[in-house]
Design an enzyme around this catalytic site. Sequence first.
Site, mmCIF file in Angstrom:
data_model
loop_
_atom_site.group_PDB
_atom_site.id
_atom_site.type_symbol
_atom_site.label_atom_id
_atom_site.label_comp_id
_atom_site.label_asym_id
_atom_site.label_seq_id
_atom_site.Cartn_x
_atom_site.Cartn_y
_atom_site.Cartn_z
ATOM 1 N N PHE A 106 0.813 -1.219 0.000
ATOM 2 C CA PHE A 106 0.000 0.000 0.000
ATOM 3 C C PHE A 106 0.843 1.264 0.000
ATOM 4 O O PHE A 106 0.375 2.335 -0.388
ATOM 5 C CB PHE A 106 -0.944 -0.002 1.200
ATOM 6 N N LYS A 107 2.106 1.159 0.412
ATOM 7 C CA LYS A 107 2.960 2.345 0.458
ATOM 8 C C LYS A 107 3.191 2.942 -0.931
ATOM 9 O O LYS A 107 3.602 4.091 -1.057
ATOM 10 C CB LYS A 107 4.305 1.999 1.107
ATOM 11 N N ASP A 108 2.926 2.173 -1.994
ATOM 12 C CA ASP A 108 3.084 2.705 -3.350
ATOM 13 C C ASP A 108 2.161 3.912 -3.587
ATOM 14 O O ASP A 108 2.521 4.827 -4.328
ATOM 15 C CB ASP A 108 2.762 1.627 -4.403
#
Length: 437
Positions: A106-108
């Site tokens: 999810f950090k993308d």
Amino acid sequence: MIYFSTNKSTTPVSIKKATLEGLAPDGGLYVPSEIPRFSTPEIKLLEEGNFNNIAFAVARKFIGGEIPPDQLSDMIDSCYPFDTPLVRLAEDTFIEELFSGPTLAFKDYGARFLARLTGYFASEDNKLITVLVATSGDTGSAVAYGFQGIPNTRVVLLYPSGKVSRLQEQQLTTAGGNVHALEVDGDFDDCQRLVKQAFVDHELKEKLTLTSANSINISRLIPQSFYYAWASLRLKSAYGIDDPVFSVPSGNYGNLTAGILARMMGFPVGHFIAASNANDSVTRYLQDGRYEPRPTVTTISTAMDVGNPSNFARLRHFYNNDNHAMAADITGISISDEATKETIRNVFSRYGYIIDPHTAVGFRALEEYRSVSGNRTAGIVLSTAHPAKFLEIIEEVLEQKVDIPERLSVVLEKEKQATLIGTDYVELAHFLKHLDR
């Protein structure tokens, strides 16, 4: 839109300055002077929009006129060429898969937006920006890939030695180019402390233009609100369901804080579950009003191993330090490693669906919330990483092999490149002062 520090002793700044500084000079975190609101007609118009339409609408509220609309739209499109699936496991239970990006985490969503924003602002001033990041796993790889090839930037990643998964370590230590990895002989809180010390080191800041890509940077946090807005509107348009409960695997609490932003903006979000592992400082605060951080505990949901989460300062700001107001919107639930493993097995047995340990914490917390509260409102569990990123624990728990996506298997073949440092700030300062362009 202007931004000021949670410590309230810094002159308010623009989104550009907040982005390029990362941390405010007084050591506080930047927050917007006011939370932009979407009217009911605006929300209605967005219900049939795609992810990028919604992301653009949210970003424009926070950025104002600092980036021309057509360039901001192009930036959004280049950030998110991938899907954000909402998977229905049961009548009232959904999984929002946030791992379709380049690093399968999810950090993308935050890192790619921040990288482009930083590059845009840096090119305006023709500055070389040094991006300093503490990571417990997925932040590092997302930032490494997000900033690859972005002009006028270089990245220094600090990660705790032996406390990230092998795939995560391979991703963040093999990017090369303008990305440098520092393996810290300590835990994530040590990494975070070192980064914060660098930002208040006046001698260092005279030599380098520093910013952060952690969720302490407001421009990493804002784009994480996009997928809350998207999921809440998608649930309404596709299933006719309003005001879902979001169960959020929580470590440094940037993810949860972004959800609070989305709710305050007017998106149809009902309640939040702050799903933690043994690192339960915020969980205990929500229960009794006392914030007493403890040393970090190592768990199998490694990215959530944070004893003193930075973004708690923003949460307290948004709720005016009112524990009761915060607890009315957020329920804190702590999940043990054994319960996490049991949940991975149960979800696979019931649905044939494999979840990583962090998603398992969120899923189990939703189940416990329903059991205690009796609330059967539709729930969305944020799935923060592809299970293959935690291959060893998943295969051990399920007692079977897990397929590895090609983009991860390729990374495993690369040679790790990292510099080992201790937890003394002098070592980090020396590295940064002698870092080549």
